[in-house]
Design an enzyme around this catalytic site. Structure first.
Site, PDB file in Angstrom:
ATOM      1  N   ASP A  48      13.476 -14.303   9.569  1.00  0.00           N
ATOM      2  CA  ASP A  48      12.316 -15.599   9.050  1.00  0.00           C
ATOM      3  C   ASP A  48      12.123 -15.329   7.767  1.00  0.00           C
ATOM      4  OD1 ASP A  48      10.377 -17.806   9.629  1.00  0.00           O
ATOM      5  OD2 ASP A  48       9.178 -16.577  10.477  1.00  0.00           O
ATOM      6  N   GLY A  99      12.711  -8.360  20.235  1.00  0.00           N
ATOM      7  CA  GLY A  99      13.742  -9.861  20.229  1.00  0.00           C
ATOM      8  C   GLY A  99      14.991  -9.336  20.292  1.00  0.00           C
TER       9      GLY A  99
HETATM   10  P1  IMP Z   1      10.233 -11.771   9.440  1.00  0.00           P
HETATM   11  O1  IMP Z   1       9.868 -10.597   8.878  1.00  0.00           O
HETATM   12  O2  IMP Z   1       9.421 -13.039   8.650  1.00  0.00           O
HETATM   13  O3  IMP Z   1      11.902 -12.273   9.056  1.00  0.00           O
HETATM   14  O4  IMP Z   1      10.073 -12.106  10.648  1.00  0.00           O
HETATM   15  C1  IMP Z   1      10.984 -11.705  11.837  1.00  0.00           C
HETATM   16  C2  IMP Z   1      10.369 -11.216  13.026  1.00  0.00           C
HETATM   17  O5  IMP Z   1       9.435 -12.613  13.235  1.00  0.00           O
HETATM   18  C3  IMP Z   1      11.280 -11.589  14.109  1.00  0.00           C
HETATM   19  O6  IMP Z   1      11.986 -10.384  14.493  1.00  0.00           O
HETATM   20  C4  IMP Z   1      10.656 -12.171  15.148  1.00  0.00           C
HETATM   21  O7  IMP Z   1      10.095 -11.151  16.314  1.00  0.00           O
HETATM   22  C5  IMP Z   1       9.380 -12.958  14.750  1.00  0.00           C
HETATM   23  N1  IMP Z   1       9.623 -14.492  14.744  1.00  0.00           N
HETATM   24  C6  IMP Z   1      10.012 -15.248  13.554  1.00  0.00           C
HETATM   25  N2  IMP Z   1      10.358 -16.564  13.773  1.00  0.00           N
HETATM   26  C7  IMP Z   1      10.112 -16.624  15.143  1.00  0.00           C
HETATM   27  C8  IMP Z   1      10.055 -17.526  16.107  1.00  0.00           C
HETATM   28  O8  IMP Z   1      10.428 -18.712  15.776  1.00  0.00           O
HETATM   29  N3  IMP Z   1      10.098 -17.483  17.589  1.00  0.00           N
HETATM   30  C9  IMP Z   1       9.632 -16.042  17.782  1.00  0.00           C
HETATM   31  N4  IMP Z   1       9.333 -14.901  17.064  1.00  0.00           N
HETATM   32  C10 IMP Z   1       9.752 -15.120  15.734  1.00  0.00           C
HETATM   33 MG    MG Z   2      11.591  -9.333  16.394  1.00  0.00          MG
END
Ligand code: IMP
Ligand code: MG
Length: 187
Positions: free
Chosen positions: A108, A48
């Site tokens: 996120d 991403g």
């Molecule tokens: P975390 O570990 O929950 O902070 O997730 C982070 C990862 O989840 C990011 O690097 C994204 O790859 C994915 N992610 C979180 N939210 C979204 C979204 O709304 N769209 C697409 N990918 C997301």
């Molecule tokens: Mg990502």
């Protein structure tokens, strides 16, 4: 395989290409000021982070090196990350004594970046700073210290500009939100 066009399920364009690019330019200028005189190592988190990394580094007017790391969290579609994060591609070079700037698409729950930070800290860099294009702050489960944030967004699934749904749509130059009633996973 049938894959929908983004026009079939977009709810709205949340951040236009123009606004994205203007903000990324500002972030690059800020990073240029903050890291002046330092040996900068940009670590892009695949997949991403690839779009923002490519655009951001063109606005950082400093000598810098770029490395890539891949982390697995969301396995499929829109499932949530659970804190069990795996490094699937590690750096090629040591980071000891380097000023590291991590560039990520979105924070996120915070689990992904938190794990990456823990791992990188053990390698004794001079500093680690986080730059994230998007901050879905309402969903945070673990604290992440983000120095450079592109945009704070509400709790809605987004796609485009590096962010995928089922691995598609990363190539779009803007960020959109999904109408879940209209989206169908590729069959
Ligand atoms: P975390 O570990 O929950 O902070 O997730 C982070 C990862 O989840 C990011 O690097 C994204 O790859 C994915 N992610 C979180 N939210 C979204 C979204 O709304 N769209 C697409 N990918 C997301
Ligand atoms: Mg990502």
């Amino acid at each position: 395989m049938a894959v929908q066009k983004w026009q079939d399920f977009i709810k709205k364009e949340l951040i236009s290409e123009e606004i994205l690019q203007a903000r990324i330019k500002e972030m690059g200028e800020e990073i240029t000021r903050d890291f002046a005189g330092k040996d900068l190592l940009v670590i892009s988190i695949l997949r991403g982070g690839v779009m923002i990394t490519a655009d951001l580094i063109r606005h950082i007017e400093l000598p810098l090196a770029v490395e890539f790391m891949a982390v697995a969290s969301y396995e499929q579609g829109m499932r949530q990350s659970d804190g069990d994060v795996r490094i699937t591609l590690d750096l090629r070079t040591p980071i000891k004594g380097r000023h590291v700037l991590i560039v990520e698409d979105i924070i996120d729950s915070g689990h992904t970046l938190n794990s990456v930070m823990d791992l990188l800290q053990t390698r004794n860099p001079a500093s680690i700073t986080i730059c994230a294009l998007l901050d879905k702050y309402e969903r945070r489960e673990v604290d992440v210290d983000i120095r450079y944030t592109g945009f704070k967004i509400e709790n809605e699934f987004v796609f485009g500009y590096g962010l995928d749904i089922d691995e598609y749509y990363r190539n779009l130059p803007f960020i959109g939100t999904v109408d879940l009633d209209k989206y169908e996973a590729p069959s």
